[in-house]
Design an enzyme around this catalytic site. Sequence first.
Site, PDB file in Angstrom:
ATOM      1  N   LEU A 156      29.587 -20.417 -47.777  1.00 60.12           N
ATOM      2  CA  LEU A 156      29.144 -21.053 -48.682  1.00 60.12           C
ATOM      3  C   LEU A 156      30.223 -22.370 -49.077  1.00 60.12           C
ATOM      4  O   LEU A 156      31.098 -21.749 -49.250  1.00 60.12           O
ATOM      5  CB  LEU A 156      28.598 -20.672 -50.240  1.00 60.12           C
ATOM      6  CG  LEU A 156      29.762 -19.142 -50.497  1.00 60.12           C
ATOM      7  CD1 LEU A 156      30.445 -20.227 -51.800  1.00 60.12           C
ATOM      8  CD2 LEU A 156      28.906 -18.543 -51.419  1.00 60.12           C
ATOM      9  N   CYS A 269      39.733 -22.102 -49.138  1.00 54.46           N
ATOM     10  CA  CYS A 269      39.896 -21.191 -48.261  1.00 54.46           C
ATOM     11  C   CYS A 269      40.322 -22.134 -47.202  1.00 54.46           C
ATOM     12  O   CYS A 269      40.940 -21.483 -46.125  1.00 54.46           O
ATOM     13  CB  CYS A 269      37.777 -21.728 -48.027  1.00 54.46           C
ATOM     14  SG  CYS A 269      36.937 -20.387 -49.491  1.00 54.46           S
TER      15      CYS A 269
HETATM   16  C1  UDX Z   1      34.793 -24.783 -47.110  1.00 57.58           C
HETATM   17  C2  UDX Z   1      33.763 -23.999 -46.289  1.00 57.58           C
HETATM   18  O1  UDX Z   1      32.956 -26.166 -45.703  1.00 57.58           O
HETATM   19  C3  UDX Z   1      32.764 -22.992 -45.658  1.00 57.58           C
HETATM   20  O2  UDX Z   1      31.652 -22.973 -45.274  1.00 57.58           O
HETATM   21  C4  UDX Z   1      34.139 -21.979 -46.621  1.00 57.58           C
HETATM   22  O3  UDX Z   1      32.674 -21.027 -46.985  1.00 57.58           O
HETATM   23  C5  UDX Z   1      34.666 -22.004 -47.592  1.00 57.58           C
HETATM   24  O4  UDX Z   1      35.507 -23.210 -47.336  1.00 57.58           O
HETATM   25  P1  UDX Z   1      34.561 -25.359 -49.695  1.00 57.58           P
HETATM   26  O5  UDX Z   1      36.395 -24.563 -49.714  1.00 57.58           O
HETATM   27  O6  UDX Z   1      33.919 -25.307 -50.910  1.00 57.58           O
HETATM   28  O7  UDX Z   1      34.044 -24.739 -48.569  1.00 57.58           O
HETATM   29  O8  UDX Z   1      35.044 -27.078 -49.291  1.00 57.58           O
HETATM   30  P2  UDX Z   1      34.448 -28.477 -48.223  1.00 57.58           P
HETATM   31  O9  UDX Z   1      33.743 -29.216 -48.391  1.00 57.58           O
HETATM   32  O10 UDX Z   1      33.886 -27.601 -46.743  1.00 57.58           O
HETATM   33  O11 UDX Z   1      35.731 -29.805 -48.306  1.00 57.58           O
HETATM   34  C6  UDX Z   1      37.588 -28.707 -48.064  1.00 57.58           C
HETATM   35  C7  UDX Z   1      38.078 -30.059 -48.442  1.00 57.58           C
HETATM   36  O12 UDX Z   1      38.024 -30.612 -47.569  1.00 57.58           O
HETATM   37  C8  UDX Z   1      38.065 -30.973 -49.976  1.00 57.58           C
HETATM   38  O13 UDX Z   1      39.078 -30.525 -50.245  1.00 57.58           O
HETATM   39  C9  UDX Z   1      37.218 -31.906 -49.139  1.00 57.58           C
HETATM   40  O14 UDX Z   1      37.386 -32.912 -50.269  1.00 57.58           O
HETATM   41  C10 UDX Z   1      37.820 -31.880 -47.651  1.00 57.58           C
HETATM   42  N1  UDX Z   1      37.085 -32.736 -47.063  1.00 57.58           N
HETATM   43  C11 UDX Z   1      36.284 -32.554 -46.598  1.00 57.58           C
HETATM   44  C12 UDX Z   1      37.731 -33.963 -46.398  1.00 57.58           C
HETATM   45  O15 UDX Z   1      38.727 -34.388 -46.993  1.00 57.58           O
HETATM   46  N2  UDX Z   1      36.950 -34.914 -45.084  1.00 57.58           N
HETATM   47  C13 UDX Z   1      35.824 -34.720 -45.345  1.00 57.58           C
HETATM   48  O16 UDX Z   1      35.229 -35.678 -44.195  1.00 57.58           O
HETATM   49  C14 UDX Z   1      35.090 -33.674 -45.921  1.00 57.58           C
END
Ligand code: UDX
Length: 444
Positions: A156, A269
């Site tokens: 998630l 995460c």
């Molecule tokens: C992540 C995974 O997506 C999810 O499947 C797992 O269960 C837990 O870890 P989450 O930590 O909620 O989920 O965030 P996510 O939406 O993956 O974003 C992570 C980070 O990457 C954020 O800081 C976001 O700003 C950054 N990000 C995301 C970018 O810098 N560029 C992108 O293109 C996408």
Amino acid sequence: MTERLSVFGTGYLGATHAAGMAELGHEVIGVDVDAAKIERLSRGEVPFFEPGLPELLRKHVESGRLRFTTDAAEAAEFADIHFIGVGTPQVKNGYGADMTYVDAVIDTLAPMLTRPAVILGKSTVPVGTAARLAQKVRELAPVGDEAQLGWNPEFLREGFAVEDTLRPDRLVLGVDPKNPGRIEEVTRRVYAQALERETPFVVTDLATAELVKVSANAFLATKISFINAVAEVCDATGADVLDLADAIGHDERIGRKFLGAGLGFGGGCLPKDIRAFMARAGELGVDQALTFLREVDTVNLRRRQHVVDLAERQVGGSLRGARIAVLGAAFKPNSDDVRDSPALDVAGQLHLRGAEVRVHDPEAMDNARAVWPTLHFADTPAQAVQDADLVIVATEWREFRDLDPVATGAAVTHKRVIDGRNCLPAQAWIDAGWSYRGMGRLSS
Ligand code: UDX
């Protein structure tokens, strides 16, 4: 079919899973050692920001299908299926994952299992953990081999946690092939609705299930750092990383998602999972296989430094006394989570280097204040930008993306903006007289 479930751990993962399982029709008891958290959840209050979760929680606390306790014995007595959703944070003095909380659940729960039970681990753990825990459960449970453990990793995303729980894009289950027991059959009953919709269901061994989770997160982190590394080259050449990402994203093998260049990844995460993955590979004697993740981490952290250095140049060479508005503290929008947040890290570093920083975030102010009590927090974006020498958009909340560049321009002292998430309509800001700096793109 209604099952009686317990969920150990009531953080982002556990609380959402508990409410989601109640929504699927099960009877659920959530367990946590934090009495204050349990009290709030029992009143139907979610102690963190997650869209849609408060409604779901209240609905099922009121219907009686969902309740919370600090008493593990109550859960052992009530439920036949026990989920583990406690945290596995980075250890204090290294890269590995801290398994204290997961082990504590097993040490508490297993000796109470006097009738057949299935334990399903959801926490992200180093490969090899589940096999070790399965053995421990068999040894500690009075019911012996009738206490069975499988691994059912959770994918998630914060901000979409309810949706991801109710309608997952895949389900993964790890079982010991030599000793499969009833685990698959029980898991199929829990997720019957998703399986009826033909959600892909991968049943594999324990080690593979554990590795699926960390590999997925390592891949996502790599994708982000890849585009951020390319953004550095774009900055050096005047190329535009947004057009570039669109163009390569049209290739189905690459895809456009997670190619958002900017301040990089943070949260509870991705950063800790890639570090724990490297640490585990080292223990297994295959550290070379994952040395590239060290670079993924380095590229990611360099983004924060890049924005701090850029800010210094933008305000004329010294941050001392510069008034800087940092819009965003959460690690991403639609979350109040500031764990390893690039936005808050940038705000903190600017502050340490003498800038007068004002931070605003729609949801994460309390959590941010707890980490950085010495930062100044503004109640509204308008208060944050008042008389600013520089505005930095560090988290792409909608209300920041929609800021009016003309009105904002009238409030600041100098019309300089760093778009740390490439989320602003750049041309509109430039047309309103701003000096605009994106990440790997356009500057004026
Ligand atoms: C992540 C995974 O997506 C999810 O499947 C797992 O269960 C837990 O870890 P989450 O930590 O909620 O989920 O965030 P996510 O939406 O993956 O974003 C992570 C980070 O990457 C954020 O800081 C976001 O700003 C950054 N990000 C995301 C970018 O810098 N560029 C992108 O293109 C996408």
